[in-house]
Design an enzyme around this catalytic site. Structure first.
Site, PDB file in Angstrom:
ATOM      1  N   ASP A  70       0.756  -1.110  -0.015  1.00  0.00           N
ATOM      2  CA  ASP A  70       0.271   0.108   0.165  1.00  0.00           C
ATOM      3  C   ASP A  70       1.099   1.234   0.121  1.00  0.00           C
ATOM      4  O   ASP A  70       1.107   1.477   1.401  1.00  0.00           O
ATOM      5  CB  ASP A  70      -0.767   0.250   1.195  1.00  0.00           C
ATOM      6  N   GLU A 127      33.112   4.787   3.572  1.00  0.00           N
ATOM      7  CA  GLU A 127      32.982   4.177   5.349  1.00  0.00           C
ATOM      8  C   GLU A 127      31.932   5.024   6.082  1.00  0.00           C
ATOM      9  O   GLU A 127      31.873   6.278   6.262  1.00  0.00           O
ATOM     10  CB  GLU A 127      33.886   5.740   5.274  1.00  0.00           C
ATOM     11  N   GLU A 171      30.204   5.724   9.554  1.00  0.00           N
ATOM     12  CA  GLU A 171      31.031   6.368  10.778  1.00  0.00           C
ATOM     13  C   GLU A 171      28.947   6.169  11.258  1.00  0.00           C
ATOM     14  O   GLU A 171      28.063   6.921  10.996  1.00  0.00           O
ATOM     15  CB  GLU A 171      31.027   7.656  11.212  1.00  0.00           C
ATOM     16  N   GLU A 179      36.262   5.820  16.158  1.00  0.00           N
ATOM     17  CA  GLU A 179      36.322   7.303  15.245  1.00  0.00           C
ATOM     18  C   GLU A 179      36.425   8.412  16.801  1.00  0.00           C
ATOM     19  O   GLU A 179      36.933   8.160  17.841  1.00  0.00           O
ATOM     20  CB  GLU A 179      35.489   7.857  14.695  1.00  0.00           C
ATOM     21  N   GLU A 200      33.599   3.532  13.384  1.00  0.00           N
ATOM     22  CA  GLU A 200      33.656   3.197  11.780  1.00  0.00           C
ATOM     23  C   GLU A 200      33.979   2.021  11.458  1.00  0.00           C
ATOM     24  O   GLU A 200      34.404   0.931  12.551  1.00  0.00           O
ATOM     25  CB  GLU A 200      35.283   4.228  11.529  1.00  0.00           C
ATOM     26  N   HIS A 217      32.533   9.365   4.393  1.00  0.00           N
ATOM     27  CA  HIS A 217      33.012   9.560   2.971  1.00  0.00           C
ATOM     28  C   HIS A 217      32.836   8.211   2.153  1.00  0.00           C
ATOM     29  O   HIS A 217      33.247   7.721   2.243  1.00  0.00           O
ATOM     30  CB  HIS A 217      34.453   9.155   3.872  1.00  0.00           C
ATOM     31  N   ARG A 223      42.727  15.872   3.683  1.00  0.00           N
ATOM     32  CA  ARG A 223      41.649  15.447   4.197  1.00  0.00           C
ATOM     33  C   ARG A 223      40.833  17.300   4.500  1.00  0.00           C
ATOM     34  O   ARG A 223      39.832  16.936   5.201  1.00  0.00           O
ATOM     35  CB  ARG A 223      42.357  14.932   5.594  1.00  0.00           C
ATOM     36  N   GLU A 229      37.761  10.079  -3.440  1.00  0.00           N
ATOM     37  CA  GLU A 229      37.136  10.411  -1.890  1.00  0.00           C
ATOM     38  C   GLU A 229      36.661  11.420  -2.192  1.00  0.00           C
ATOM     39  O   GLU A 229      37.424  12.665  -1.190  1.00  0.00           O
ATOM     40  CB  GLU A 229      37.559   9.990  -1.025  1.00  0.00           C
ATOM     41  N   ARG A 234      34.165  13.602   0.999  1.00  0.00           N
ATOM     42  CA  ARG A 234      33.476  13.643   2.237  1.00  0.00           C
ATOM     43  C   ARG A 234      32.923  14.413   2.649  1.00  0.00           C
ATOM     44  O   ARG A 234      33.065  14.347   3.902  1.00  0.00           O
ATOM     45  CB  ARG A 234      35.667  14.500   2.498  1.00  0.00           C
TER      46      ARG A 234
END
Length: 481
Positions: free
Chosen positions: A52, A136, A138, A221, A229, A278, A350, A370, A372
């Site tokens: 539904d 990754e 977390e 982490e 993580e 990430h 980073r 990556e 982030r």
């Protein structure tokens, strides 16, 4: 597995119930269970007339609500015992959603899994065969979260509102001298400070033994109070999205069985780091990584890979409506907590929105980017689809991302940012939705305008409710105004 193999396995393993899983437009998992004797070959041919759709947020109206769940036999997995205190043996299968018939043309346009599937088909237009993804994930695991007494306390005589978090690892807990982790000091602690190592390993064992999900690593982490993580080994697009849904659900189920609570809310603790997701990604043509160029001295990143990066960066603000889809998401995207706030890319950097890992050179298999920015409240199917479409738009239009930024972007002056042409991400959910409304053409062929309109409408309502609700902080700050 195909349908026949699934049916045989159900018989051989004496499976009692099958849970049929699907997600709504925000990635929330839904389930309907059926006894195994009610499943036959026809269930995989004509689907299950069990949905539904008017009862699922963002789906259909009550006057046109019948939909078909089509089980995907390749996603069949036996579930861990935590899923059934009654000691029954259960299995799960992901479902695709169909409207009116099971023809491919009738696949429901608001089915997130279907959107990811449709996006993956775009790869052929560019001469690619598949993509690999490696998120990754977390999250926090607390002893309890107490919310009191109500979000409506501001207009009722309830004596105020607020929340509290309890964790043996928190510096504010009593009697925890051996397990207290201070704010921002939770990265890779050993036991006894890390009270959740056994929990994470239990999760990883079940992910591998039951779901076939290979884990690269698990660890505590940076934040205090049980921030965890789990890194998944890369897989193709739909499989990885299914994996992420499975991981998030298993974490919650196992936490509940241990009288704890797991949350993927990005920023539950003021003044501490928040949870991200990430997302690593690479483009492939057969066994060749299209992002790899051994002759590129700077990053061994191909021109195609650079254009892909350029596409994501050029649409980064609009992507935030999907990659960071809650009001709480923007309490993470602030300076000082290792979260990206600037639109740029770098090599092993980073502080940039996109990082190209540079652990070893001459490694074609691992060449990737990556992203982030995302957090774990994102609907993983929509996130993968949107990132892929943004990257392909960059390739199509040859969008140059510029040179990678080598400096710490957090410490750059406004003048330097202007010089490097570094933009900023939205600072609120409303800002992200506004960006999506003005920059959605790259998505519309796959997502459809209908889906984006419904998604945005519901998210705008969410923001308005947040914006209109007084908080404890505001009352303490402005009550004597």
């Amino acid at each position: 597995m195909n349908a026949d193999q699934v049916l045989q396995t159900i018989k051989d393993e004496k499976i009692s119930f099958i849970d049929f899983w699907f997600v709504d437009i925000f990635g929330e998992l839904h389930n309907v269970g059926m006894p195994s004797y009610a499943i036959d070959k026809n269930s995989f041919v004509n689907g299950l007339e069990k949905l539904d759709a008017s009862s699922i947020v963002g789906f259909k109206s009550v006057n046109n609500s019948d939909m078909i769940l089509m089980p995907d036999p390749t996603s069949f997995k036996i579930l861990p015992s935590d899923y059934d205190p009654g000691n029954r043996k259960n299995a799960r299968i992901f479902c695709d959603l169909y409207d009116g018939s099971t023809d491919e043309s009738s696949r429901y346009n608001r089915d997130s899994r279907g959107i990811a599937y449709k996006a993956s088909k775009k790869l052929k237009e560019f001469g690619f065969t598949h993509t690999n993804w490696g998120p990754e994930i977390e999250f926090f695991v607390f002893d309890t979260i107490n919310v009191y007494p109500s979000p409506y306390a501001a207009t009722h005589s309830y004596g105020g509102s607020g929340y509290s978090i309890e964790s043996k690892e928190s510096p504010w807990a009593k009697g925890n001298v051996s397990t207290a982790i201070d704010i921002k000091e939770g990265y890779y602690p050993s036991q006894p400070k890390d009270t959740l190592e056994g929990f994470r390993k239990d999760v990883c064992d079940d992910l591998y033994n039951y779901f076939g999900i290979r884990i690269e690593a698990e660890h505590h982490e940076v934040a205090t109070s049980g921030q965890c993580e789990i890194n998944l080994e890369y897989d193709e697009m739909i499989q990885m999205a299914d994996h992420v849904i499975g991981v998030k659900n298993l974490v919650k189920v196992k936490a509940k069985r241990k009288n704890k609570v797991a949350t993927f809310m990005p920023k539950p603790i003021f003044g501490d780091n928040a949870s991200a997701m990430h997302t690593h990604q690479s483009l492939w043509n057969g066994k060749s990584n299209v992002m790899y160029d051994k002759d590129d001295e700077q990053a061994q990143m191909s021109q195609t890979g650079r254009y892909y990066i350029g596409g994501i960066l050029s649409h980064a603000s609009a992507l935030c409506a999907i990659s960071n889809p809650t009001t709480n998401s923007y309490k993470r995207l602030v300076p000082g907590f290792e979260a990206p706030v600037n639109v740029c890319w770098g090599l092993g950097n980073r502080s940039a929105a996109i990082r190209v890992p540079m652990y070893n050179r001459n490694q074609e298999k691992s060449k990737r980017l990556e992203y982030r920015v995302p957090d774990p409240t994102a609907n993983i199917y929509l996130l993968e689809a949107a990132l892929l479409l943004a990257g392909l738009d960059g390739i199509k239009n040859k969008i140059d991302p510029g040179d990678p930024i080598e400096e710490n972007v957090y410490k750059l002056s406004p003048e330097k940012k202007r010089e490097y042409k570094i933009g900023s991400l939205p600072v609120s959910l409303k800002g992200a939705l506004d960006s999506l409304s003005s920059d959605s053409k790259f998505l519309e062929d796959v997502f459809t305008k209908d889906f984006l309109d419904v998604y945005s409408e519901l998210k705008y309502k969410e923001y308005v409710a947040f914006a209109q609700t007084p908080t404890a902080w505001e009352v303490s700050m402005y009550a004597d105004a």
